[in-house]
Design a protein around this motif. Structure first.
Motif, mmCIF file in Angstrom:
data_model
loop_
_atom_site.group_PDB
_atom_site.id
_atom_site.type_symbol
_atom_site.label_atom_id
_atom_site.label_comp_id
_atom_site.label_asym_id
_atom_site.label_seq_id
_atom_site.Cartn_x
_atom_site.Cartn_y
_atom_site.Cartn_z
ATOM 1 N N TYR A 314 3.476 1.830 -3.716
ATOM 2 C CA TYR A 314 3.732 1.236 -5.028
ATOM 3 C C TYR A 314 5.031 0.436 -5.020
ATOM 4 O O TYR A 314 5.116 -0.608 -5.659
ATOM 5 C CB TYR A 314 3.730 2.317 -6.121
ATOM 6 C CG TYR A 314 2.342 2.843 -6.419
ATOM 7 C CD1 TYR A 314 1.208 2.133 -6.025
ATOM 8 C CD2 TYR A 314 2.145 4.038 -7.087
ATOM 9 C CE1 TYR A 314 -0.060 2.612 -6.273
ATOM 10 C CE2 TYR A 314 0.864 4.520 -7.355
ATOM 11 C CZ TYR A 314 -0.238 3.794 -6.941
ATOM 12 O OH TYR A 314 -1.498 4.270 -7.186
ATOM 13 N N LYS A 315 6.034 0.903 -4.276
ATOM 14 C CA LYS A 315 7.261 0.119 -4.109
ATOM 15 C C LYS A 315 6.948 -1.201 -3.425
ATOM 16 O O LYS A 315 7.417 -2.261 -3.817
ATOM 17 C CB LYS A 315 8.266 0.899 -3.233
ATOM 18 C CG LYS A 315 9.141 1.877 -4.005
ATOM 19 C CD LYS A 315 10.111 2.606 -3.074
ATOM 20 C CE LYS A 315 11.192 1.685 -2.522
ATOM 21 N NZ LYS A 315 12.180 2.434 -1.695
ATOM 22 N N HIS A 316 6.126 -1.100 -2.373
ATOM 23 C CA HIS A 316 5.730 -2.287 -1.620
ATOM 24 C C HIS A 316 5.017 -3.292 -2.530
ATOM 25 O O HIS A 316 5.307 -4.490 -2.512
ATOM 26 C CB HIS A 316 4.817 -1.862 -0.467
ATOM 27 C CG HIS A 316 4.126 -2.982 0.235
ATOM 28 N ND1 HIS A 316 4.743 -3.758 1.195
ATOM 29 C CD2 HIS A 316 2.866 -3.475 0.103
ATOM 30 C CE1 HIS A 316 3.886 -4.680 1.625
ATOM 31 N NE2 HIS A 316 2.748 -4.525 0.980
ATOM 32 N N LEU A 317 4.112 -2.784 -3.372
ATOM 33 C CA LEU A 317 3.368 -3.660 -4.290
ATOM 34 C C LEU A 317 4.313 -4.325 -5.298
ATOM 35 O O LEU A 317 4.082 -5.445 -5.736
ATOM 36 C CB LEU A 317 2.286 -2.875 -5.040
ATOM 37 C CG LEU A 317 1.070 -2.420 -4.230
ATOM 38 C CD1 LEU A 317 0.077 -1.710 -5.139
ATOM 39 C CD2 LEU A 317 0.390 -3.581 -3.511
ATOM 40 N N ALA A 318 5.384 -3.594 -5.627
ATOM 41 C CA ALA A 318 6.353 -4.139 -6.587
ATOM 42 C C ALA A 318 7.335 -5.107 -5.916
ATOM 43 O O ALA A 318 8.287 -5.570 -6.535
ATOM 44 C CB ALA A 318 7.115 -2.993 -7.251
ATOM 45 N N GLY A 319 7.095 -5.394 -4.626
ATOM 46 C CA GLY A 319 7.917 -6.360 -3.911
ATOM 47 C C GLY A 319 9.199 -5.775 -3.337
ATOM 48 O O GLY A 319 10.054 -6.500 -2.844
ATOM 49 N N GLU A 320 9.355 -4.438 -3.396
ATOM 50 C CA GLU A 320 10.560 -3.819 -2.823
ATOM 51 C C GLU A 320 10.367 -3.566 -1.330
ATOM 52 O O GLU A 320 9.241 -3.416 -0.863
ATOM 53 C CB GLU A 320 10.837 -2.478 -3.516
ATOM 54 C CG GLU A 320 11.351 -2.607 -4.930
ATOM 55 C CD GLU A 320 11.507 -1.234 -5.577
ATOM 56 O OE1 GLU A 320 12.167 -0.360 -4.975
ATOM 57 O OE2 GLU A 320 10.938 -1.043 -6.677
ATOM 58 N N LEU A 321 11.506 -3.495 -0.627
ATOM 59 C CA LEU A 321 11.465 -3.205 0.801
ATOM 60 C C LEU A 321 11.188 -1.703 0.989
ATOM 61 O O LEU A 321 11.767 -0.880 0.305
ATOM 62 C CB LEU A 321 12.819 -3.561 1.414
ATOM 63 C CG LEU A 321 12.837 -3.930 2.888
ATOM 64 C CD1 LEU A 321 11.908 -5.120 3.166
ATOM 65 C CD2 LEU A 321 14.264 -4.288 3.301
ATOM 66 N N THR A 322 10.312 -1.356 1.931
ATOM 67 C CA THR A 322 10.028 0.053 2.193
ATOM 68 C C THR A 322 10.570 0.446 3.560
ATOM 69 O O THR A 322 10.806 -0.414 4.414
ATOM 70 C CB THR A 322 8.517 0.311 2.211
ATOM 71 O OG1 THR A 322 7.937 -0.560 3.189
ATOM 72 C CG2 THR A 322 7.892 0.068 0.845
ATOM 73 N N SER A 323 10.746 1.746 3.739
ATOM 74 C CA SER A 323 11.146 2.264 5.049
ATOM 75 C C SER A 323 10.223 3.439 5.367
ATOM 76 O O SER A 323 10.605 4.597 5.234
ATOM 77 C CB SER A 323 12.616 2.678 5.015
ATOM 78 O OG SER A 323 13.015 3.137 6.282
ATOM 79 N N THR A 324 8.989 3.112 5.730
ATOM 80 C CA THR A 324 7.975 4.131 5.987
ATOM 81 C C THR A 324 7.854 4.357 7.485
ATOM 82 O O THR A 324 7.789 3.396 8.258
ATOM 83 C CB THR A 324 6.608 3.680 5.407
ATOM 84 O OG1 THR A 324 6.804 3.225 4.077
ATOM 85 C CG2 THR A 324 5.606 4.824 5.437
ATOM 86 N N ASN A 325 7.834 5.602 7.869
ATOM 87 C CA ASN A 325 7.822 5.986 9.282
ATOM 88 C C ASN A 325 6.416 5.804 9.879
ATOM 89 O O ASN A 325 5.452 6.394 9.390
ATOM 90 C CB ASN A 325 8.259 7.453 9.364
ATOM 91 C CG ASN A 325 8.496 7.923 10.773
ATOM 92 O OD1 ASN A 325 7.917 7.388 11.718
ATOM 93 N ND2 ASN A 325 9.333 8.938 10.914
ATOM 94 N N SER A 326 6.331 5.006 10.934
ATOM 95 C CA SER A 326 5.023 4.724 11.541
ATOM 96 C C SER A 326 4.771 5.528 12.817
ATOM 97 O O SER A 326 3.757 5.333 13.480
ATOM 98 C CB SER A 326 4.927 3.227 11.856
ATOM 99 O OG SER A 326 6.079 2.805 12.546
ATOM 100 N N VAL A 327 5.688 6.456 13.161
ATOM 101 C CA VAL A 327 5.603 7.125 14.458
ATOM 102 C C VAL A 327 4.292 7.902 14.633
ATOM 103 O O VAL A 327 3.619 7.778 15.656
ATOM 104 C CB VAL A 327 6.822 8.049 14.683
ATOM 105 C CG1 VAL A 327 6.654 8.872 15.955
ATOM 106 C CG2 VAL A 327 8.097 7.227 14.764
ATOM 107 N N ALA A 328 3.914 8.700 13.634
ATOM 108 C CA ALA A 328 2.701 9.517 13.802
ATOM 109 C C ALA A 328 1.454 8.632 13.900
ATOM 110 O O ALA A 328 0.504 8.969 14.614
ATOM 111 C CB ALA A 328 2.567 10.512 12.651
#
Ligand code: NAP
Ligand code: MG
Length: 398
Positions: A314-328
């Motif tokens: 939802y942050k991403h959709l609102a145009g904000e920068l995200t810091s989501t972990n892609s390791v798994a």
């Protein structure tokens, strides 16, 4: 540079929200530049499950049975709010539940260890893999509120009509009662999946129940494991230098917190539910847990243990920068590529999977990580990267 060839396609199950965005980035920046990626693609995103009346989920599980190895993105399990949000025809069942039922599999969850993210339990040096039996017990129970005095019995009516009864309790006052079941065939599949996975990963198997108290129910699990082991696995375990042992659940808990790790802990359904949350939190982060579904016939489905990370989406959709972990999610891909490489005898593909994992871990060890890890790392001055920057940092090391 020539791309690494594949023989058999992977079953690719796309998913939802933030993990769907990560999925595309991983393919585009980390895999496709190096691998001539072959997949049979199934879009398990909620909109497409709804459009196909969930047939797509069943087709993807059938393809997994046929091709042997799948990689799955996290997917939304709809609830009432999702039905409204996506305007669904109905509240579709959990895709993982559908796939698990069709493959009759056991789920193995293991943490990814990396320097700088230290387990809360200081003696844990190797991953602890939880193998959770995914059928029956309290998850398929029958319960009653007992309103007052009266007798509760278990009644088994055989096919020929004969009855066997067992008194549960003579109630003199109000109370509660619960009936549970399991199946020999399911317990046997569970045992085989655990032993196969142990041989595959060269780790010991610990199996724990409460058979001293549950002298028939839990004891049946213990006996089936022992029979399957002696009949079909004892020799292979000896040759592989690994061990199987049974112990009581309370003894297992006490031993686990003093252990070094590096083993598979096979748990009944409820124990596995509870212990996997305990083990994953104690290892550091839900975003660093891998999950693989292994069927007793040797079919594998790899995924991340976490969900679609809705809040970040939802942050991403609102145009904000995200810091989501892609390791798994990266490790779900490397797990599937490595397994495909092993089955098809493609050494380059196996070695690519190893390198991608190494590049991912060394990025974190160099202090470049997503926010969830930056908050808990023991490394000094970590750099918090965005979702995309982290994947690019891995790509440059790769
Ligand atoms: P979730 O996606 O696992 O996320 C829960 C919280 O954990 C996030 O809000 C985030 O915390 C943190 N987190 C999880 N994964 C992360 C990652 N990769 N990077 C950084 N932080 C991470 O669970 P949920 O939000 O409860 O569920 C969302 C959807 O996922 C639901 O629709 C559910 O049905 C589905 N789900 C699917 C699967 C599956 O497909 N296997 C499994 C579980 C859930 P902060 O918000 O504090 O940053
Ligand atoms: Mg749970």
């Amino acid at each position: 540079m020539a791309k690494i060839e594949m023989k058999t396609p992977l079953v690719e199950m796309d998913g939802d929200e933030m993990t769907r965005i990560i999925w595309r980035l991983i393919k585009e920046r980390l895999i496709c530049p190096y691998v001539d990626l072959k997949t049979e693609y199934f879009d398990l995103g909620l909109a497409n499950r709804d459009a196909t009346d969930d047939a797509i989920t069943i087709e993807s599980a059938e393809a997994t049975k046929r091709l042997g190895v799948a990689v799955k993105c996290a997917t939304i399990t709809p609830n009432a709010a999702r039905v409204e949000e996506y305007g669904l025809k109905q509240m579709w069942k959990s895709p993982n539940g559908t796939i698990r039922a069709m493959l009759d599999g056991t789920v193995f969850r293991a943490p990814i260890l990396v320097k700088g993210i230290e387990p809360v339990v200081s003696c844990w040096k190797e991953p602890i893999t939880i193998a959770r039996h995914a059928y029956g017990d309290v998850y398929k129970n029958a319960e009653m509120i007992v309103p007052g005095a009266g007798k509760v019995e278990l009644v088994y009516t055989a096919a020929d009509g004969t009855e066997t009864r067992e008194l549960v309790h003579e109630f003199t006052n109000a109370g509660v009662v619960q009936g549970m079941h399991n199946l020999d065939a399911s317990i046997e599949s569970f045992a085989r999946s655990c032993f196969n996975y142990a041989l595959d990963t060269k780790q010991d198997v610990w199996f724990s129940t409460k058979d001293t108290i549950s002298k028939k129910y839990d004891h049946r699990f213990k006996d089936i494991f022992a029979e399957v082991f002696v009949a079909d696995y004892a020799k292979a375990f000896e040759e592989a230098g690994i061990e199987y042992f049974y112990t009581l659940i309370d003894d297992a808990v006490a031993r686990v917190v003093k252990a070094r790790g590096g083993f598979i802990w096979a748990c009944k359904n409820y124990d596995g539910d509870v212990m996997s949350d305990m083990v994953s939190s104690a290892f550091g982060s839900l975003a660093m847990m891998t999950s693989v579904l292994v069927s007793p016939t040797g079919v594998y489905e790899y995924e991340a243990a976490h969900g679609t990370v809705q809040r970040h989406y939802y942050k991403h959709l609102a145009g904000e920068l995200t810091s989501t972990n892609s390791v798994a999610t990266i490790f779900a891909w490397t797990g599937a590529l490595r397994k495909r490489g092993e089955l098809d005898e493609l050494l380059d593909l196996v070695s690519f999977a190893d390198r991608l994992e190494k590049a991912t871990l060394s990025t974190i060890e160099a202090g470049e990580m997503t926010g969830d890890l930056a908050r808990i790392t023991t490394l000094e001055n970590p750099r918090t990267l965005s979702t995309e920057e982290f994947i690019d940092a891995v790509a440059s090391r790769l």
